[in-house]
Design an enzyme around this catalytic site. Structure first.
Site, PDB file in Angstrom:
ATOM      1  N   SER A  15       0.755  -1.198   0.035  1.00 37.27           N
ATOM      2  CA  SER A  15       0.017   0.017   0.078  1.00 37.27           C
ATOM      3  C   SER A  15       0.843   1.128   0.171  1.00 37.27           C
ATOM      4  CB  SER A  15      -0.917   0.055   1.338  1.00 37.27           C
ATOM      5  OG  SER A  15      -1.496   1.351   1.088  1.00 37.27           O
ATOM      6  N   SER A  17      -0.674   4.165   0.327  1.00 36.97           N
ATOM      7  CA  SER A  17      -1.533   5.033   1.385  1.00 36.97           C
ATOM      8  C   SER A  17      -0.791   5.885   2.271  1.00 36.97           C
ATOM      9  CB  SER A  17      -2.705   4.315   1.648  1.00 36.97           C
ATOM     10  OG  SER A  17      -3.665   4.013   0.941  1.00 36.97           O
ATOM     11  N   LYS A  66     -13.808  -5.086   2.402  1.00 37.84           N
ATOM     12  CA  LYS A  66     -14.657  -3.749   2.183  1.00 37.84           C
ATOM     13  C   LYS A  66     -16.149  -4.125   2.220  1.00 37.84           C
ATOM     14  CE  LYS A  66     -11.535  -1.526  -0.908  1.00 37.84           C
ATOM     15  NZ  LYS A  66     -11.039  -1.038  -2.313  1.00 37.84           N
ATOM     16  N   GLY A 127     -16.555  -8.021  -7.171  1.00 37.13           N
ATOM     17  CA  GLY A 127     -16.437  -7.783  -5.692  1.00 37.13           C
ATOM     18  C   GLY A 127     -16.871  -6.259  -5.475  1.00 37.13           C
ATOM     19  N   ALA A 129     -15.031  -3.615  -5.565  1.00 43.18           N
ATOM     20  CA  ALA A 129     -14.174  -2.722  -6.422  1.00 43.18           C
ATOM     21  C   ALA A 129     -15.090  -2.426  -7.746  1.00 43.18           C
ATOM     22  CB  ALA A 129     -12.868  -3.303  -6.894  1.00 43.18           C
ATOM     23  N   ASN A 148     -17.168 -11.651 -15.488  1.00 42.07           N
ATOM     24  CA  ASN A 148     -16.607 -12.227 -14.065  1.00 42.07           C
ATOM     25  C   ASN A 148     -16.157 -13.755 -14.135  1.00 42.07           C
ATOM     26  OD1 ASN A 148     -15.686 -11.653 -11.382  1.00 42.07           O
ATOM     27  ND2 ASN A 148     -17.422 -13.105 -10.734  1.00 42.07           N
ATOM     28  N   ARG A 149     -15.068 -14.126 -13.464  1.00 41.20           N
ATOM     29  CA  ARG A 149     -14.610 -15.502 -13.549  1.00 41.20           C
ATOM     30  C   ARG A 149     -15.927 -16.403 -13.171  1.00 41.20           C
ATOM     31  NH1 ARG A 149      -9.913 -17.286  -9.500  1.00 41.20           N
ATOM     32  NH2 ARG A 149     -11.472 -16.417  -8.063  1.00 41.20           N
ATOM     33  N   THR A 150     -16.388 -15.991 -11.957  1.00 44.48           N
ATOM     34  CA  THR A 150     -17.663 -16.987 -11.480  1.00 44.48           C
ATOM     35  C   THR A 150     -18.952 -16.250 -12.045  1.00 44.48           C
ATOM     36  OG1 THR A 150     -16.100 -17.214  -9.545  1.00 44.48           O
ATOM     37  CG2 THR A 150     -18.710 -17.850  -9.389  1.00 44.48           C
TER      38      THR A 150
HETATM   39  P1  ATR Z   1     -12.722  -6.692  -3.926  1.00 46.93           P
HETATM   40  O1  ATR Z   1     -13.957  -6.311  -2.731  1.00 46.93           O
HETATM   41  O2  ATR Z   1     -11.495  -5.829  -3.700  1.00 46.93           O
HETATM   42  O3  ATR Z   1     -13.385  -6.244  -5.246  1.00 46.93           O
HETATM   43  P2  ATR Z   1     -13.226  -9.464  -4.014  1.00 46.93           P
HETATM   44  O4  ATR Z   1     -14.589  -9.312  -3.353  1.00 46.93           O
HETATM   45  O5  ATR Z   1     -12.439 -10.331  -3.194  1.00 46.93           O
HETATM   46  O6  ATR Z   1     -12.346  -8.030  -3.798  1.00 46.93           O
HETATM   47  O7  ATR Z   1     -13.384  -9.675  -5.561  1.00 46.93           O
HETATM   48  C1  ATR Z   1     -12.614  -9.908  -6.273  1.00 46.93           C
HETATM   49  C2  ATR Z   1     -12.667 -10.210  -7.711  1.00 46.93           C
HETATM   50  O8  ATR Z   1     -11.349 -10.535  -8.385  1.00 46.93           O
HETATM   51  C3  ATR Z   1     -13.815 -11.375  -7.813  1.00 46.93           C
HETATM   52  O9  ATR Z   1     -14.613 -10.917  -9.227  1.00 46.93           O
HETATM   53  C4  ATR Z   1     -12.881 -12.500  -8.359  1.00 46.93           C
HETATM   54  O10 ATR Z   1     -13.581 -13.252  -9.245  1.00 46.93           O
HETATM   55  P3  ATR Z   1     -14.500 -14.361  -8.573  1.00 46.93           P
HETATM   56  O11 ATR Z   1     -15.896 -13.726  -8.502  1.00 46.93           O
HETATM   57  O12 ATR Z   1     -14.771 -15.349  -9.629  1.00 46.93           O
HETATM   58  O13 ATR Z   1     -13.996 -14.844  -7.302  1.00 46.93           O
HETATM   59  C5  ATR Z   1     -11.755 -11.810  -9.024  1.00 46.93           C
HETATM   60  N1  ATR Z   1     -10.620 -12.790  -9.334  1.00 46.93           N
HETATM   61  C6  ATR Z   1      -9.917 -12.834  -8.207  1.00 46.93           C
HETATM   62  N2  ATR Z   1      -8.607 -13.795  -8.499  1.00 46.93           N
HETATM   63  C7  ATR Z   1      -9.044 -14.060  -9.864  1.00 46.93           C
HETATM   64  C8  ATR Z   1      -8.371 -14.857 -10.760  1.00 46.93           C
HETATM   65  N3  ATR Z   1      -7.441 -15.431 -10.657  1.00 46.93           N
HETATM   66  N4  ATR Z   1      -9.074 -14.866 -12.237  1.00 46.93           N
HETATM   67  C9  ATR Z   1     -10.215 -14.293 -12.506  1.00 46.93           C
HETATM   68  N5  ATR Z   1     -10.832 -13.439 -11.453  1.00 46.93           N
HETATM   69  C10 ATR Z   1     -10.181 -13.320 -10.257  1.00 46.93           C
END
Ligand code: ATR
Length: 259
Positions: A15, A17, A66, A127, A129, A148-150
């Site tokens: 960070s 910050s 968050k 997420g 962000a 999104n991945r999922t």
């Molecule tokens: P934040 O609150 O900072 O957004 P988060 O809620 O942990 O953090 O969200 C992380 C995001 O990064 C999610 O969209 C996650 O995808 P999933 O919903 O499939 O978990 C994405 N992410 C994290 N690692 C990833 C990876 N290796 N490939 C693709 N997406 C990834």
């Protein structure tokens, strides 16, 4: 005793910050200090006890807290409520308030990028962000796609914000690509989209500011690249104003994070 502020996250070693806020406090001669608190998610309850006891005047909240942090605040600001994520804590009297300044950081960047009619945007992530990015993009009335991945999480979020969901392996042509995933943050660092697709994108904004493969590739192929440091700057300036009541010294903060 200086008023203490901090950033809480896991990990938080990267960070910028502390450097940014401490430079701003020093510049204005304020008796404030800002530190980094790396807190294992299993110990977040203990950390929040310290916050509730008044140890900190203000807190920046980052990955992965968050959304979790929302359970601990007394009041949510209207935008934190709409976004469903909090990145800033402060006290209003004895009331612990959860605020979101991330969306403002993103808003400032997108506003500049779409000034000349580049209005189609793809946000990658589901997420907190991504939620902030959606809120900012909606405010600017952009043509928004989400991936999104999922799939289930992405589809649900797209529905919540009334935007179009698309599959990560079949992306539409857009003007602006926003990475709102945590790829590149801790260890894992790879290109979340194909280079071929990226070549047709005009501007890339990566919220992760650790020099990701995405940022490097986008620069190499000639996209306009906006560093996540810009978002850090604008969201941090808002936090600074909330905590101190003073106008943020933007140039000083910019310099402190190497922008
Ligand atoms: P934040 O609150 O900072 O957004 P988060 O809620 O942990 O953090 O969200 C992380 C995001 O990064 C999610 O969209 C996650 O995808 P999933 O919903 O499939 O978990 C994405 N992410 C994290 N690692 C990833 C990876 N290796 N490939 C693709 N997406 C990834």
């Amino acid at each position: 005793m200086p008023k203490k502020c901090c950033v809480v996250g896991f990990p938080v070693g990267h960070s910028l910050s502390p450097a940014m806020h401490n430079a701003a406090f020093k510049h204005l001669g304020l008796d404030f200090v800002y530190e980094a608190c790396e807190v294992d998610p299993r110990n977040f309850v203990d950390f929040m006890d310290r916050v509730i006891d008044g140890e900190f005047h203000g807190v920046s909240v980052t990955v992965p807290f968050k959304q979790t942090v929302m359970d601990y605040v007394n009041v949510l600001s209207p935008c934190a409520k709409s976004i469903d994520a909090v990145n800033t804590l402060f006290f209003d009297g004895k009331t612990l308030v959860g605020e979101n300044t991330d969306w403002f950081g993103i808003y400032m960047i997108l506003k500049e990028l779409v000034r000349f009619k580049r209005r189609r945007i793809l946000i990658y992530g589901a997420g907190g962000a991504a939620r902030s990015a959606l809120y900012a993009a909606k405010d600017l009335d952009l043509d928004i796609f989400l991936t999104n991945r999922t799939k289930s999480k992405g589809e649900k979020l797209a529905k919540d914000f009334d935007v179009k969901y698309c599959d990560p392996i079949n992306l539409p042509e857009v003007d602006v690509f926003v990475n709102a995933t945590s790829i590149g943050l801790s260890g894992q660092n790879f290109l979340p989209v194909s280079e071929k697709w990226l070549r047709r994108v005009e501007s890339v904004f990566d919220m992760v500011y650790t020099g990701t493969i995405l940022e490097q590739t986008a620069k190499k192929i000639g996209c306009k690249v906006i560093s996540g440091k810009k978002m850090l700057l604008y969201q941090g300036a808002k936090q600074f104003e909330i905590w101190t009541g003073e106008a943020a010294p933007i140039r000083v903060m910019e310099k402190a994070i190497g922008l």
